[in-house]
Design an enzyme around this catalytic site. Structure first.
Site, PDB file in Angstrom:
ATOM      1  N   LYS A 117       0.817  -1.214   0.000  1.00 27.60           N
ATOM      2  CA  LYS A 117       0.000   0.000   0.000  1.00 27.60           C
ATOM      3  C   LYS A 117       0.852   1.267   0.000  1.00 27.60           C
ATOM      4  CE  LYS A 117      -4.192  -2.114   1.595  1.00 27.60           C
ATOM      5  NZ  LYS A 117      -3.706  -3.511   1.685  1.00 27.60           N
TER       6      LYS A 117
HETATM    7  C1  LIG Z   1      -4.277  -4.598   1.070  1.00 22.23           C
HETATM    8  C2  LIG Z   1      -3.483  -5.835   0.930  1.00 22.23           C
HETATM    9  C3  LIG Z   1      -3.843  -6.856   0.011  1.00 22.23           C
HETATM   10  C4  LIG Z   1      -5.096  -6.773  -0.836  1.00 22.23           C
HETATM   11  O1  LIG Z   1      -5.009  -5.795  -1.850  1.00 22.23           O
HETATM   12  P1  LIG Z   1      -6.347  -5.309  -2.611  1.00 22.23           P
HETATM   13  O2  LIG Z   1      -5.912  -4.137  -3.410  1.00 22.23           O
HETATM   14  O3  LIG Z   1      -7.322  -4.940  -1.531  1.00 22.23           O
HETATM   15  O4  LIG Z   1      -6.818  -6.443  -3.448  1.00 22.23           O
HETATM   16  C5  LIG Z   1      -3.022  -7.968  -0.083  1.00 22.23           C
HETATM   17  N1  LIG Z   1      -1.925  -8.098   0.687  1.00 22.23           N
HETATM   18  C6  LIG Z   1      -1.558  -7.158   1.581  1.00 22.23           C
HETATM   19  C7  LIG Z   1      -0.355  -7.386   2.412  1.00 22.23           C
HETATM   20  C8  LIG Z   1      -2.305  -5.986   1.736  1.00 22.23           C
HETATM   21  O5  LIG Z   1      -1.935  -5.049   2.627  1.00 22.23           O
END
Ligand SMILES: *Cc1c(COP(=O)(O)O)cnc(C)c1O
Length: 475
Positions: A117
């Site tokens: 993120k």
């Molecule tokens: C947020 C997140 C995901 C999922 O990503 P999306 O964009 O919601 O599909 C997967 N792995 C980790 C470690 C995350 O923080």
């Protein structure tokens, strides 16, 4: 470039008009009115640019196709300031690691909070500061988190002019490492609020405050949730960067496997593919919360109730519905906003599901748009973490393990497979210990963070109290 809503509102809007917004006024999500096409000449030029000038230069090229209301020099400076070796740990920013021939991990998790993120949120922080400065406005970001999103938002917004963050988390329920990451921030514009309750209580407070329109306007309350278009756009860049690293020529195709929850990450892959990036398959990997796997297998999209939403060892994928999925369905249905509105605004609201299995478009999800899917369980995660460690000496986190498990089931001869690594193992140490009987390595900059002084206030689950705190902080 103009933006429109997935539910039929075609009022033309510019990038900066939608940057600070959540949903479109008709309840839809914003998408560009077309996908700029990257032909072979441009792809070759970008490959060379990426090799010579790196990730930030590539990011600028891609972002400029979608953003025409920020002067080019300013956008270039924002990209250069965001995607540095200092912030993301390596000059490559998203280096590939080849586990065996044709099977790669793309590291998206070397940013400040060790989860993917950061890739988008760091850009968002700089874009927000820029745009608010231009308008002479301030923004109070209110969010709820059970881990990754909140910390990524705080590390992106810390010290930013014109921005305050009020982040609610369930008191005592995040991992020690996650608590330490967030609560050790000493920046004055970051406010950690530990709510006596569970994550849903935190989310309910955010909803209650946002629904108080007078308060929302008076205090310029905003969010940074995963439906924000700028976040998705930022993620498009690393599909290109991964492709260039895994291939030698633009005649080659690759597939990506993406550990998925809200469909934000893999939706960026869809956008890259629509632009012309040679992607064979986009493989959606889910955990026990398999809303998306079920859709791609059966054509039925069925949101889950709280009782059917499992708490798993890949918690950032524990979703009851996939909030970005509507964007893909809009494209799948030939951009028919009225139909999307009927499905997402009406069917989901009434019966919690819709069924496209009888629709020719459903076959297009695979045949035309390249989507495949699979599911992974706690036992699969443990086995995969063990196996990758034993065979390759590499420790992977629980979410990436879901990706590796599903990627293996969907490999094709002659097509390199890139699994997106979405977090580092240290964030989910408990499960690593369960799988390997040893603690994951901890990057040096996180040594001893549990012992740092903490900045957090514990509060009852009371929206009024949170509003009073925001008001008192702003006045
Ligand atoms: C947020 C997140 C995901 C999922 O990503 P999306 O964009 O919601 O599909 C997967 N792995 C980790 C470690 C995350 O923080």
């Amino acid at each position: 470039m103009n933006y429109l809503s997935t539910r039929g509102d075609t009022t033309p809007r510019k990038f900066c008009d939608i940057l600070l917004e959540g949903l479109a006024p008709d309840g839809g999500l914003y998408l560009p009115d077309h996908y700029p096409q990257v032909d072979t000449a441009k792809l070759a030029a970008w490959r060379e640019l990426h090799a010579k000038h790196g990730y930030a230069a590539l990011a600028f090229e891609i972002l400029s196709l979608y953003i025409d209301d920020i002067p080019a020099a300013d956008l270039k400076a924002i990209c250069a300031k965001t995607y540095t070796a200092e912030v993301f740990g390596t000059p490559a920013v998203v280096p590939l690691k080849e586990l065996r021939e044709g099977f790669f991990l793309e590291a998206l998790s070397n940013g400040p909070t060790l989860a993917f993120k950061d890739m988008a949120m760091q850009l968002l922080g700089n874009l927000f500061e820029y745009e608010l400065g231009r308008r002479g406005q301030e923004l109070n970001i209110l969010g709820a988190t059970s881990g990754d999103t909140g910390s990524a938002a705080e590390y992106a917004m810390r010290g930013k002019k014109g921005i305050r963050v009020f982040m609610l988390s369930p008191h005592g329920r995040m991992s020690a490492f996650q608590q330490a990451q967030m609560f050790s921030l000493q920046d004055e514009n970051i406010h950690n609020i530990a709510i006596e309750g569970v994550f849903d209580d935190c989310q309910d407070i955010v909803k209650a405050v946002s629904n108080d329109l007078a308060f929302k306007r008076q205090y310029s309350i905003g969010t940074v949730n995963s439906i924000n278009w700028a976040r998705l756009l930022a993620q498009v860049v690393y599909y290109f960067a991964g492709y260039f690293q895994a291939t030698k020529s633009d005649a080659e195709k690759v597939s990506f496997t993406v550990p998925s929850g809200n469909f934000g990450n893999v939706c960026a892959g869809h956008v890259a593919r629509m632009m012309g990036l040679p992607i064979q398959h986009l493989v959606v990997a889910t955990n026990e919360n398999d809303v998306l796997d079920e859709f791609f297998r059966t054509g039925v999209y069925r949101v889950r109730g709280a009782a059917d939403t499992h708490e798993t060892s890949s918690p950032s994928m524990d979703i009851s519905k996939a909030s970005n999925f509507e964007r893909f369905v809009f494209d799948l249905l030939g951009r028919d906003g009225l139909r999307v509105k009927a499905l997402f605004g009406e069917s989901l609201a009434k019966v919690g599901a819709f069924d496209l299995s009888g629709d020719a478009a459903f076959r297009d999800a695979r045949d035309r748009y390249g989507f495949l899917s699979g599911k992974s369980t706690h036992a699969d995660r443990l086995a995969t973490i063990r196996q990758v460690f034993e065979e390759h000496g590499t420790m992977i986190d629980t979410h990436t393990a879901d990706g590796v498990k599903v990627a293996r089931e969907n490999e094709e001869a002659g097509v390199p497979m890139i699994v997106l690594e979405t977090a580092l193992p240290i964030k989910f140490a408990e499960t690593i210990v369960e799988a390997l009987g040893r603690e994951p390595e901890r990057p040096g900059k996180f040594d001893g963070i549990e012992a740092l002084p903490r900045r957090v206030q514990v509060m009852a689950a009371d929206a009024g109290a949170v509003q009073r705190l925001i008001a008192a902080t702003c006045n």
